[in-house]
Scaffold this active site. Structure first.
Site, PDB file in Angstrom:
ATOM      1  N   ARG A   1       0.818  -1.164   0.149  1.00  0.00           N
ATOM      2  CA  ARG A   1       0.029  -0.072  -0.104  1.00  0.00           C
ATOM      3  C   ARG A   1       0.668   1.369   0.267  1.00  0.00           C
ATOM      4  O   ARG A   1       0.619   2.211  -0.673  1.00  0.00           O
ATOM      5  CB  ARG A   1      -0.951   0.134   1.223  1.00  0.00           C
ATOM      6  CG  ARG A   1      -2.084  -0.328   0.938  1.00  0.00           C
ATOM      7  CD  ARG A   1      -2.595  -1.170   2.320  1.00  0.00           C
ATOM      8  NE  ARG A   1      -1.705  -2.086   2.778  1.00  0.00           N
ATOM      9  CZ  ARG A   1      -2.145  -3.270   2.400  1.00  0.00           C
ATOM     10  NH1 ARG A   1      -3.083  -3.632   1.713  1.00  0.00           N
ATOM     11  NH2 ARG A   1      -1.279  -4.326   2.720  1.00  0.00           N
ATOM     12  N   THR A   2       1.882   1.355   1.056  1.00  0.00           N
ATOM     13  CA  THR A   2       2.415   2.716   1.164  1.00  0.00           C
ATOM     14  C   THR A   2       3.196   2.833  -0.300  1.00  0.00           C
ATOM     15  O   THR A   2       3.160   4.084  -0.738  1.00  0.00           O
ATOM     16  CB  THR A   2       3.644   2.555   2.185  1.00  0.00           C
ATOM     17  OG1 THR A   2       2.810   2.145   3.478  1.00  0.00           O
ATOM     18  CG2 THR A   2       4.135   3.749   2.396  1.00  0.00           C
TER      19      THR A   2
ATOM     20  N   LYS B   1      24.647  -6.257  -0.801  1.00  0.00           N
ATOM     21  CA  LYS B   1      26.058  -6.561  -1.113  1.00  0.00           C
ATOM     22  C   LYS B   1      26.760  -5.904   0.238  1.00  0.00           C
ATOM     23  O   LYS B   1      27.776  -5.950   0.242  1.00  0.00           O
ATOM     24  CB  LYS B   1      26.479  -5.867  -2.293  1.00  0.00           C
ATOM     25  CG  LYS B   1      26.004  -6.650  -3.707  1.00  0.00           C
ATOM     26  CD  LYS B   1      26.371  -5.698  -4.568  1.00  0.00           C
ATOM     27  CE  LYS B   1      25.619  -6.056  -5.827  1.00  0.00           C
ATOM     28  NZ  LYS B   1      25.954  -5.399  -7.033  1.00  0.00           N
TER      29      LYS B   1
ATOM     30  N   ARG C   1      11.858   3.251   2.881  1.00  0.00           N
ATOM     31  CA  ARG C   1      11.378   2.338   4.203  1.00  0.00           C
ATOM     32  C   ARG C   1      12.536   1.397   4.373  1.00  0.00           C
ATOM     33  O   ARG C   1      13.242   0.914   3.558  1.00  0.00           O
ATOM     34  CB  ARG C   1      10.082   1.319   3.567  1.00  0.00           C
ATOM     35  CG  ARG C   1       9.815   0.355   4.894  1.00  0.00           C
ATOM     36  CD  ARG C   1       8.524  -0.484   4.444  1.00  0.00           C
ATOM     37  NE  ARG C   1       7.395   0.413   4.552  1.00  0.00           N
ATOM     38  CZ  ARG C   1       6.067  -0.001   4.593  1.00  0.00           C
ATOM     39  NH1 ARG C   1       6.006  -1.263   4.390  1.00  0.00           N
ATOM     40  NH2 ARG C   1       5.140   0.786   4.913  1.00  0.00           N
TER      41      ARG C   1
ATOM     42  N   HIS D   1       5.929   5.697  11.258  1.00  0.00           N
ATOM     43  CA  HIS D   1       5.389   5.771   9.952  1.00  0.00           C
ATOM     44  C   HIS D   1       4.437   7.016   9.857  1.00  0.00           C
ATOM     45  O   HIS D   1       3.116   6.943   9.603  1.00  0.00           O
ATOM     46  CB  HIS D   1       4.255   4.272   9.975  1.00  0.00           C
ATOM     47  CG  HIS D   1       4.083   3.885   8.375  1.00  0.00           C
ATOM     48  ND1 HIS D   1       4.276   4.815   7.396  1.00  0.00           N
ATOM     49  CD2 HIS D   1       3.583   2.698   8.034  1.00  0.00           C
ATOM     50  CE1 HIS D   1       3.898   4.255   6.416  1.00  0.00           C
ATOM     51  NE2 HIS D   1       3.588   2.850   6.685  1.00  0.00           N
TER      52      HIS D   1
HETATM   53  C1  NCD Z   1       2.024  -0.922   8.060  1.00  0.00           C
HETATM   54  C2  NCD Z   1       3.494  -1.138   8.156  1.00  0.00           C
HETATM   55  O1  NCD Z   1       4.320  -1.040   7.106  1.00  0.00           O
HETATM   56  O2  NCD Z   1       4.090  -0.750   9.256  1.00  0.00           O
HETATM   57  N1  NCD Z   1       1.482  -0.996   6.823  1.00  0.00           N
HETATM   58  C3  NCD Z   1       1.252   0.049   5.966  1.00  0.00           C
HETATM   59  O3  NCD Z   1       2.052   0.674   5.713  1.00  0.00           O
HETATM   60  N2  NCD Z   1       0.083  -0.037   5.528  1.00  0.00           N
HETATM   61  C4  NCD Z   1       1.385  -2.063   8.942  1.00  0.00           C
HETATM   62  C5  NCD Z   1       1.706  -3.417   8.968  1.00  0.00           C
HETATM   63  O4  NCD Z   1       2.725  -4.059   8.112  1.00  0.00           O
HETATM   64  O5  NCD Z   1       1.097  -4.034   9.765  1.00  0.00           O
END
Ligand code: NCD
Length: 393
Positions: free
Chosen positions: A52-53, A81, A102, A130
């Protein structure tokens, strides 16, 4: 000044409201904004899994007329690496105008922001924060409930490793919410987050026990932590009975067990799954059910058809709110004030970060640890914000 988003503290309440107002306007005509960021290039650098993100950021940039390059598979990036994050970020940053990152370690986005000329967005740094999920969560609450101020929100699930709840709890507290945090033992909100919540002006924390929802929780004494306005702080010490039957919970925010971050710890969810029986109970009659997703069994599928199930609508709102954010990052709109008063940390020396999952502990990265303190708060690592070890006075 470049427009990074590392922590939810980087955006003041008026700035958050401004972004949501902008998202409201964007949402009316999602296809009508393709001329707003032409020529812009965004890099997605995802060193942990995401659906999603990443896709909502990429959709947002595409809908604004910009383009995207992606490194979405940690196993095919040079990190395997042994390349340091700072080197990877320097390179990606030299190709693009803004980078969405991320990473599995807390503080990674702050470290990355030091090495990038373009803006850095924290799309999740380990178990830490987040902030753009919080933008989406707050916006969903506002769309579903019609307001943001003074809501009652239950956080339910893995609150220790679920980074989304860490950013969300801070933001909700800033909007005067009453937060009822319910988690299995060992999965409660971490101390570092509790400290931050104590630092939110006008906010108090007190232990409670939910004592009248045995039909829902299958036990009569579910421990909870309440984070709420100081004026509601009970005069007694110790857990206060929290009769919920006569209250209305505006939203329940469910998270999954973050199995990827558990090391030899409980690998069972422990709490009952959210199903119809749950939603029939008086406090949840008008509640909206939110979840950052993915869900892995915490919410029964039967709930999906219930109008209170808002998690798919919530995921969809990730695009317009991220479009609003990208417009700010790309300099197309300004925000009122971007720092919440009291959010700035004063530097402190002579402390030690003991969080093994902090970017300062990554051997090749060479991060010089830094420490700081907000007014009246604890000394923390400037990267992962865990409370730091300080020499005895
Ligand atoms: C979340 C995350 O990555 O922290 N997911 C997201 O970005 N929608 C929640 C999760 O992974 O449980």
């Amino acid at each position: 000044m470049k427009r990074d988003l590392v922590s939810i503290e980087d955006l003041s309440n008026p700035a958050l409201v401004h972004l949501m107002d902008l998202a409201d306007r964007i949402r009316k005509d999602l296809r009508g904004h393709a001329e707003r960021l032409p020529g812009f290039l965004m890099g997605s650098l995802f060193l942990e899994p995401s659906t999603r993100t990443r896709l909502s950021f990429e959709a947002a940039m595409a809908r604004l007329g910009g383009k995207v390059i992606t490194s979405a598979d940690p196993d095919t990036s040079s990190a395997v690496k042994g390349e340091t994050l700072s080197d990877t970020v320097r390179i990606v940053d030299s190709y693009v105008d803004m980078t969405v990152l991320r990473h599995p370690l807390a503080g990674a986005a702050r470290w990355a922001a030091r090495h990038a000329r373009g803006a850095i967005v924290n799309a999740g740094d380990g178990a830490r924060e987040h902030p753009t999920q919080t933008l989406c969560d707050l916006y969903s609450l506002r769309c579903e409930r019609g307001r943001l101020d003074g809501l009652t929100v239950m956080l339910y699930g893995d609150l220790r490793y679920g980074r989304t709840t860490h950013s969300l709890a801070r933001a909700l507290a800033r909007f005067g919410a009453t937060i009822i945090a319910v988690a299995e033992k060992g999965l409660e909100l971490p101390d570092a987050v509790l400290e931050e919540l104590r630092e939110v002006p006008g906010t108090a924390l007190w232990p409670a026990v939910v004592d009248d929802l045995a039909d829902v929780f299958r036990r009569d004494d579910v421990p909870a932590l309440v984070i709420g306005p100081e004026r509601d702080l009970p005069a007694v010490d110790g857990p206060v009975p929290l009769g919920l039957r006569d209250r209305e919970v505006d939203a329940i925010y469910v998270t999954r067990l973050q199995t990827e971050r558990l090391e030899g710890e409980s690998d069972t969810y422990g709490l009952p799954i959210l199903d119809h029986r749950f939603l029939e109970s008086p406090p949840f009659r008008r509640t909206v059910v939110l979840h950052p997703l993915p869900r892995v069994g915490e919410i029964a599928r039967e709930v999906d058809e219930d109008p209170r199930a808002a998690y798919f609508r919530q995921a969809a709102l990730g695009v317009p709110i991220r479009m609003a954010l990208l417009l700010w990052m790309g300099g197309r709109v300004d925000l009122p004030t971007t720092i919440e008063p009291g959010a700035v940390m004063e530097q402190v020396t002579n402390a030690r970060c003991t969080n093994a999952r902090c970017i300062t502990q990554a051997p090749l990265e060479g991060v010089a640890p830094e420490f700081g303190r907000r007014p009246g708060g604890a000394v923390r690592c400037m990267y992962c914000e865990a409370v730091a070890e300080t020499p005895a006075p």
